[in-house]
Write an enzyme that holds these catalytic residues in place. Structure first.
Site, PDB file in Angstrom:
ATOM      1  N   THR A  25      18.939  15.005 -33.229  1.00 24.15           N
ATOM      2  CA  THR A  25      18.527  14.181 -34.767  1.00 24.15           C
ATOM      3  C   THR A  25      20.904  15.231 -35.620  1.00 24.15           C
ATOM      4  O   THR A  25      21.481  15.524 -35.552  1.00 24.15           O
ATOM      5  CB  THR A  25      17.845  14.633 -35.454  1.00 24.15           C
ATOM      6  OG1 THR A  25      17.463  13.559 -35.359  1.00 24.15           O
ATOM      7  CG2 THR A  25      18.883  13.612 -36.798  1.00 24.15           C
TER       8      THR A  25
ATOM      9  N   GLY B 220      13.186  11.045 -36.217  1.00 24.62           N
ATOM     10  CA  GLY B 220      12.392  12.312 -35.165  1.00 24.62           C
ATOM     11  C   GLY B 220      12.374  14.015 -35.034  1.00 24.62           C
ATOM     12  O   GLY B 220      12.240  14.151 -36.131  1.00 24.62           O
ATOM     13  N   CYS B 221      12.192  13.726 -33.787  1.00 19.25           N
ATOM     14  CA  CYS B 221      12.234  15.535 -33.073  1.00 19.25           C
ATOM     15  C   CYS B 221      13.712  15.456 -33.829  1.00 19.25           C
ATOM     16  O   CYS B 221      15.056  15.002 -34.286  1.00 19.25           O
ATOM     17  CB  CYS B 221      12.467  15.251 -32.219  1.00 19.25           C
ATOM     18  SG  CYS B 221      13.038  17.169 -31.689  1.00 19.25           S
ATOM     19  N   PHE B 222      14.280  16.914 -35.142  1.00 18.16           N
ATOM     20  CA  PHE B 222      15.316  17.513 -35.810  1.00 18.16           C
ATOM     21  C   PHE B 222      15.969  18.006 -34.920  1.00 18.16           C
ATOM     22  O   PHE B 222      17.437  17.973 -34.623  1.00 18.16           O
ATOM     23  CB  PHE B 222      14.963  17.898 -36.712  1.00 18.16           C
ATOM     24  CG  PHE B 222      13.841  19.462 -36.949  1.00 18.16           C
ATOM     25  CD1 PHE B 222      14.223  20.199 -35.622  1.00 18.16           C
ATOM     26  CD2 PHE B 222      13.430  19.423 -38.116  1.00 18.16           C
ATOM     27  CE1 PHE B 222      12.789  20.902 -35.781  1.00 18.16           C
ATOM     28  CE2 PHE B 222      12.596  20.506 -38.205  1.00 18.16           C
ATOM     29  CZ  PHE B 222      12.324  21.603 -36.275  1.00 18.16           C
ATOM     30  N   TRP B 223      15.460  17.692 -33.477  1.00 12.08           N
ATOM     31  CA  TRP B 223      16.797  19.063 -32.312  1.00 12.08           C
ATOM     32  C   TRP B 223      18.011  18.200 -32.402  1.00 12.08           C
ATOM     33  O   TRP B 223      19.093  18.355 -32.233  1.00 12.08           O
ATOM     34  CB  TRP B 223      16.007  19.464 -30.986  1.00 12.08           C
ATOM     35  CG  TRP B 223      15.169  20.402 -31.381  1.00 12.08           C
ATOM     36  CD1 TRP B 223      14.638  20.898 -32.707  1.00 12.08           C
ATOM     37  CD2 TRP B 223      14.667  21.117 -30.639  1.00 12.08           C
ATOM     38  NE1 TRP B 223      14.175  21.842 -32.121  1.00 12.08           N
ATOM     39  CE2 TRP B 223      13.131  21.476 -30.817  1.00 12.08           C
ATOM     40  CE3 TRP B 223      13.384  20.217 -28.907  1.00 12.08           C
ATOM     41  CZ2 TRP B 223      12.078  22.525 -30.758  1.00 12.08           C
ATOM     42  CZ3 TRP B 223      12.804  20.474 -27.997  1.00 12.08           C
ATOM     43  CH2 TRP B 223      11.602  22.296 -28.774  1.00 12.08           C
TER      44      TRP B 223
END
Length: 246
Positions: A59, A54-57
């Site tokens: 993660t 998903g969104c890498f922020w």
């Protein structure tokens, strides 16, 4: 295949993929939070892992907070376009996934520990997307740097699939492949959630299901050193998005 607003929802063919560029993305020398090198050189013994969920922020923040993680970086992997930028990746015409590269000390945190964080922090059955974020760049993926990593990742997938099936979920769609080329994302994406003025956001949809202990994975004893389950990791709740900046 294209979805609403013309956004591509399937992986492009080599003929469709954007051409990209030879110039690599310029990124800071040091991790904004940890102060360690973003792109090495890393100390002897440090190993790499690569995940997309998903969104890498959110993660990335999840991983940099774990004990034994030396550095993290966000980027793009698994596609066709060399050195893509964010807009290109979001178009669906590069084939890349938003990923987080984790540099970790295996004496302090194991690959099994990292897999617990990976599986429990998203829903790996959602295909090309995660929650409200839809598109090829939000797919679930484990990208393996060694044959041992791939063997362990596949065993953990089988163990988690059994748990998810019992909870009524469908088949896991996570791609588990050899690690492709990692391309750094833009500077502003690196450690985004810890930067002043960042927008707290995480679109992940954790299932709330716990990954079984590594001793329940179907693996040979020679991989035991990769399977240490550190209590400080296995006692954490990864079903909540780490979106609140410091």
């Amino acid at each position: 295949m294209f979805g609403l607003f013309g956004k591509k929802t399937g992986l492009p063919t080599p003929e469709e993929a954007l051409p990209g560029r030879a110039q690599a993305m310029l990124v800071p020398a040091k991790h904004f939070v940890l102060g360690t090198p973003l792109d090495g050189p890393f100390p002897v013994g440090i190993q790499l892992a690569l995940f997309g969920n998903g969104c890498f922020w959110g993660t990335e923040k999840q991983f940099w907070q774990l004990p034994g993680v030396y550095s993290t970086a966000v980027g793009y992997a698994g596609g066709l376009t060399p050195n893509p930028n964010y807009r290109e990746v979001c178009s669906g015409m590069t084939g890349h996934n938003e990923v987080v590269r984790v540099a970790y000390d295996p004496d302090r945190i194991s690959y099994a520990d990292l897999l617990k964080a990976f599986w429990e922090s998203h829903d790996p059955t959602q295909g090309m997307g995660q929650g409200p974020d839809r598109g090829t760049q939000y797919r679930s993926g484990i990208y393996c740097y060694t044959p041992e990593q791939k063997q362990i990742a596949l065993a953990s997938q089988a163990a988690y699939q059994a748990v998810l099936k019992a909870k009524g979920y469908g088949a896991i769609t996570t791609e588990i492949i050899d690690a492709p080329t990692f391309y750094f994302a833009e500077e502003y994406h690196q450690q985004y959630l810890d930067k002043p003025g960042s927008r707290p956001y995480c679109g992940a949809q954790p299932t709330g299901a716990d990954l079984p202990h590594p001793n329940q994975w179907n693996l040979p004893t020679e991989l035991q050193s990769h399977l240490t389950a550190h209590p400080e990791v296995w006692s954490k709740n990864f079903a909540e998005c780490p979106v609140v900046p410091h």
